[in-house]
Scaffold this motif. Structure first.
Motif, mmCIF file in Angstrom:
data_model
loop_
_atom_site.group_PDB
_atom_site.id
_atom_site.type_symbol
_atom_site.label_atom_id
_atom_site.label_comp_id
_atom_site.label_asym_id
_atom_site.label_seq_id
_atom_site.Cartn_x
_atom_site.Cartn_y
_atom_site.Cartn_z
ATOM 1 N N LYS A 297 0.849 -1.036 0.095
ATOM 2 C CA LYS A 297 -0.134 -0.105 -0.126
ATOM 3 C C LYS A 297 0.905 1.145 -0.003
ATOM 4 O O LYS A 297 1.728 1.373 0.670
ATOM 5 C CB LYS A 297 -0.913 0.026 1.223
ATOM 6 C CG LYS A 297 -1.728 1.215 1.289
ATOM 7 C CD LYS A 297 -2.867 1.200 0.163
ATOM 8 C CE LYS A 297 -3.972 2.480 0.237
ATOM 9 N NZ LYS A 297 -4.672 2.301 -1.091
ATOM 10 N N PRO B 80 -5.615 -2.518 -1.646
ATOM 11 C CA PRO B 80 -4.050 -2.464 -1.790
ATOM 12 C C PRO B 80 -3.540 -1.731 -2.912
ATOM 13 O O PRO B 80 -4.521 -1.635 -4.129
ATOM 14 C CB PRO B 80 -3.825 -3.962 -1.978
ATOM 15 C CG PRO B 80 -5.115 -4.854 -1.479
ATOM 16 C CD PRO B 80 -6.199 -3.768 -1.675
ATOM 17 N N THR B 81 -2.442 -1.540 -3.046
ATOM 18 C CA THR B 81 -1.728 -0.978 -4.399
ATOM 19 C C THR B 81 -1.345 -2.002 -5.374
ATOM 20 O O THR B 81 -1.503 -1.859 -6.344
ATOM 21 C CB THR B 81 -0.686 0.177 -4.208
ATOM 22 O OG1 THR B 81 -1.205 1.274 -2.959
ATOM 23 C CG2 THR B 81 0.039 0.850 -5.190
ATOM 24 N N MET C 1 -6.583 -3.174 5.149
ATOM 25 C CA MET C 1 -6.569 -3.998 3.971
ATOM 26 C C MET C 1 -7.123 -5.324 4.015
ATOM 27 O O MET C 1 -8.132 -5.907 3.341
ATOM 28 C CB MET C 1 -5.120 -4.169 3.388
ATOM 29 C CG MET C 1 -4.616 -2.737 2.796
ATOM 30 S SD MET C 1 -3.252 -2.876 1.520
ATOM 31 C CE MET C 1 -2.129 -3.047 2.743
ATOM 32 N N THR D 263 -2.338 -0.234 8.642
ATOM 33 C CA THR D 263 -2.848 -0.102 7.305
ATOM 34 C C THR D 263 -2.898 -1.688 6.745
ATOM 35 O O THR D 263 -3.864 -1.993 6.147
ATOM 36 C CB THR D 263 -1.537 0.421 6.410
ATOM 37 O OG1 THR D 263 -1.353 2.069 6.877
ATOM 38 C CG2 THR D 263 -2.070 0.547 4.846
ATOM 39 N N GLU E 98 -9.597 -0.686 3.160
ATOM 40 C CA GLU E 98 -8.380 -0.069 2.586
ATOM 41 C C GLU E 98 -8.074 -1.017 1.317
ATOM 42 O O GLU E 98 -8.095 -1.948 1.352
ATOM 43 C CB GLU E 98 -7.308 0.274 3.259
ATOM 44 C CG GLU E 98 -6.210 1.371 2.407
ATOM 45 C CD GLU E 98 -6.740 2.726 2.861
ATOM 46 O OE1 GLU E 98 -6.887 3.674 2.059
ATOM 47 O OE2 GLU E 98 -6.754 2.997 4.277
#
Length: 316
Positions: free
Chosen positions: A14, A58-59, A51, A47, A56
């Protein structure tokens, strides 16, 4: 056959602008475990939990819950029913009673009729708030409010519980009560991922631990394996005689290191690399040397010491 995995991540990452909060994390948590996440503020624990809780995106990377992949840009409604997430800042509604608060969340999870009422009674009994069901939330102590938040988190009977700093700010009695509830949930078959700065609590609760530093998962293993690999055994020895004489005798044993006479006492603390049998032989040798030993206590370095030791290793 490998144990069924409740959580598996693949290169989970992330990034916020130029800051990488979670960096390529490969995490596995077996079903039924209590897995502790350790790390300083800013390590990426919250974080990572967000996720896993689908709060949230994830990138990069993938998340699997009970073998099923979380899909990007989807509601993941079925998977969310498996999850219970307790963040460290979830709001309570002070004007509601305990019962109305839980009833509200039970309705959100579409628990209906008799089933909903039975579930409310069950969770209130579990978190030891049955006698407070008609009390306004504003009247509860901090520990009671945290137990109520946990009740809200498990009202829909999730199989995976994500707890972010759940004992932060609680007094020792409240922490003990919370630990007892977590143990009960584990005994009922729930998988629990818990982060905490109170490492003594994690040592009592967890079967496995993961240590995060600057977004990386730098260590992940069973707690017992971590102790065996990194926790040095120590022995505290007391004598009625001269501690210097005891120290000289201890120096003749090749398994003894780092001998320290505790200031103002007749106690000596040593590092010891032998087995239990070796420790027993050391005690026999001291008695055979006619030293007046009054206490011989074997201990291991605790989880906090191991964590600090790992931090130094990462920095060097």
């Amino acid at each position: 056959m490998a144990a069924e995995l409740a959580i598996r991540t693949e290169y989970l990452t992330k990034q916020f602008d130029r800051h990488i909060a979670v960096n390529g994390v490969e995490l596995t948590v077996a079903a039924g475990e209590v897995y502790g996440l350790i790390g300083p503020n800013g390590a990426g624990k919250t974080t990572l939990m967000r996720m896993l809780a689908t709060a949230e995106e994830p990138t990069l990377g993938e998340i699997y819950i009970n073998g099923e992949r979380l899909l990007r840009d989807r509601s993941n409604a079925n998977l969310k029913r498996l999850l219970g997430y307790l963040p460290d800042d979830f709001p309570l509604y002070d004007d509601l009673t305990v019962w109305d608060y839980l009833d509200y969340f039970a309705r959100l999870y579409k628990l209906n009729g008799d089933r909903r009422q039975r579930r409310l009674y069950d969770v209130l009994e579990l978190v030891q708030l049955s006698t407070k069901r008609n009390s306004k939330i504003a009247t509860l102590s901090r520990g009671m409010k945290q137990r109520l938040s946990l009740a809200r988190t498990i009202i829909h009977e999730p199989i995976l519980l994500l707890l972010d700093e759940p004992v932060s700010g609680l007094d020792p009695i409240a922490r003990m009560q919370f630990r007892q509830i977590i143990k009960t949930l584990q005994e009922a078959g729930m998988t629990i991922l818990i982060s905490s700065h109170v490492l003594s609590d994690l040592a009592e609760l967890c079967t496995s631990v993961g240590i995060m530093e600057l977004g990386f998962l730098v260590e992940s293993c069973r707690l017992q394996d971590l102790y065996q690999r990194l926790s040095r055994q120590q022995i505290l020895i007391s004598t009625l005689g001269d501690a210097e004489i005891l120290k000289r005798e201890l120096k003749t044993n090749s398994l003894v290191a780092d001998i320290e006479i505790l200031a103002g006492t007749n106690q000596v603390r040593v590092g010891f690399s032998g087995t239990e049998e070796d420790a027993a032989e050391l005690l026999r040798s001291l008695i055979h040397a006619q030293l007046p030993i009054t206490n011989f206590q074997c201990t291991q370095e605790d989880l906090e010491t191991i964590f600090l030791k790992l931090g130094h290793q990462q920095a060097s």
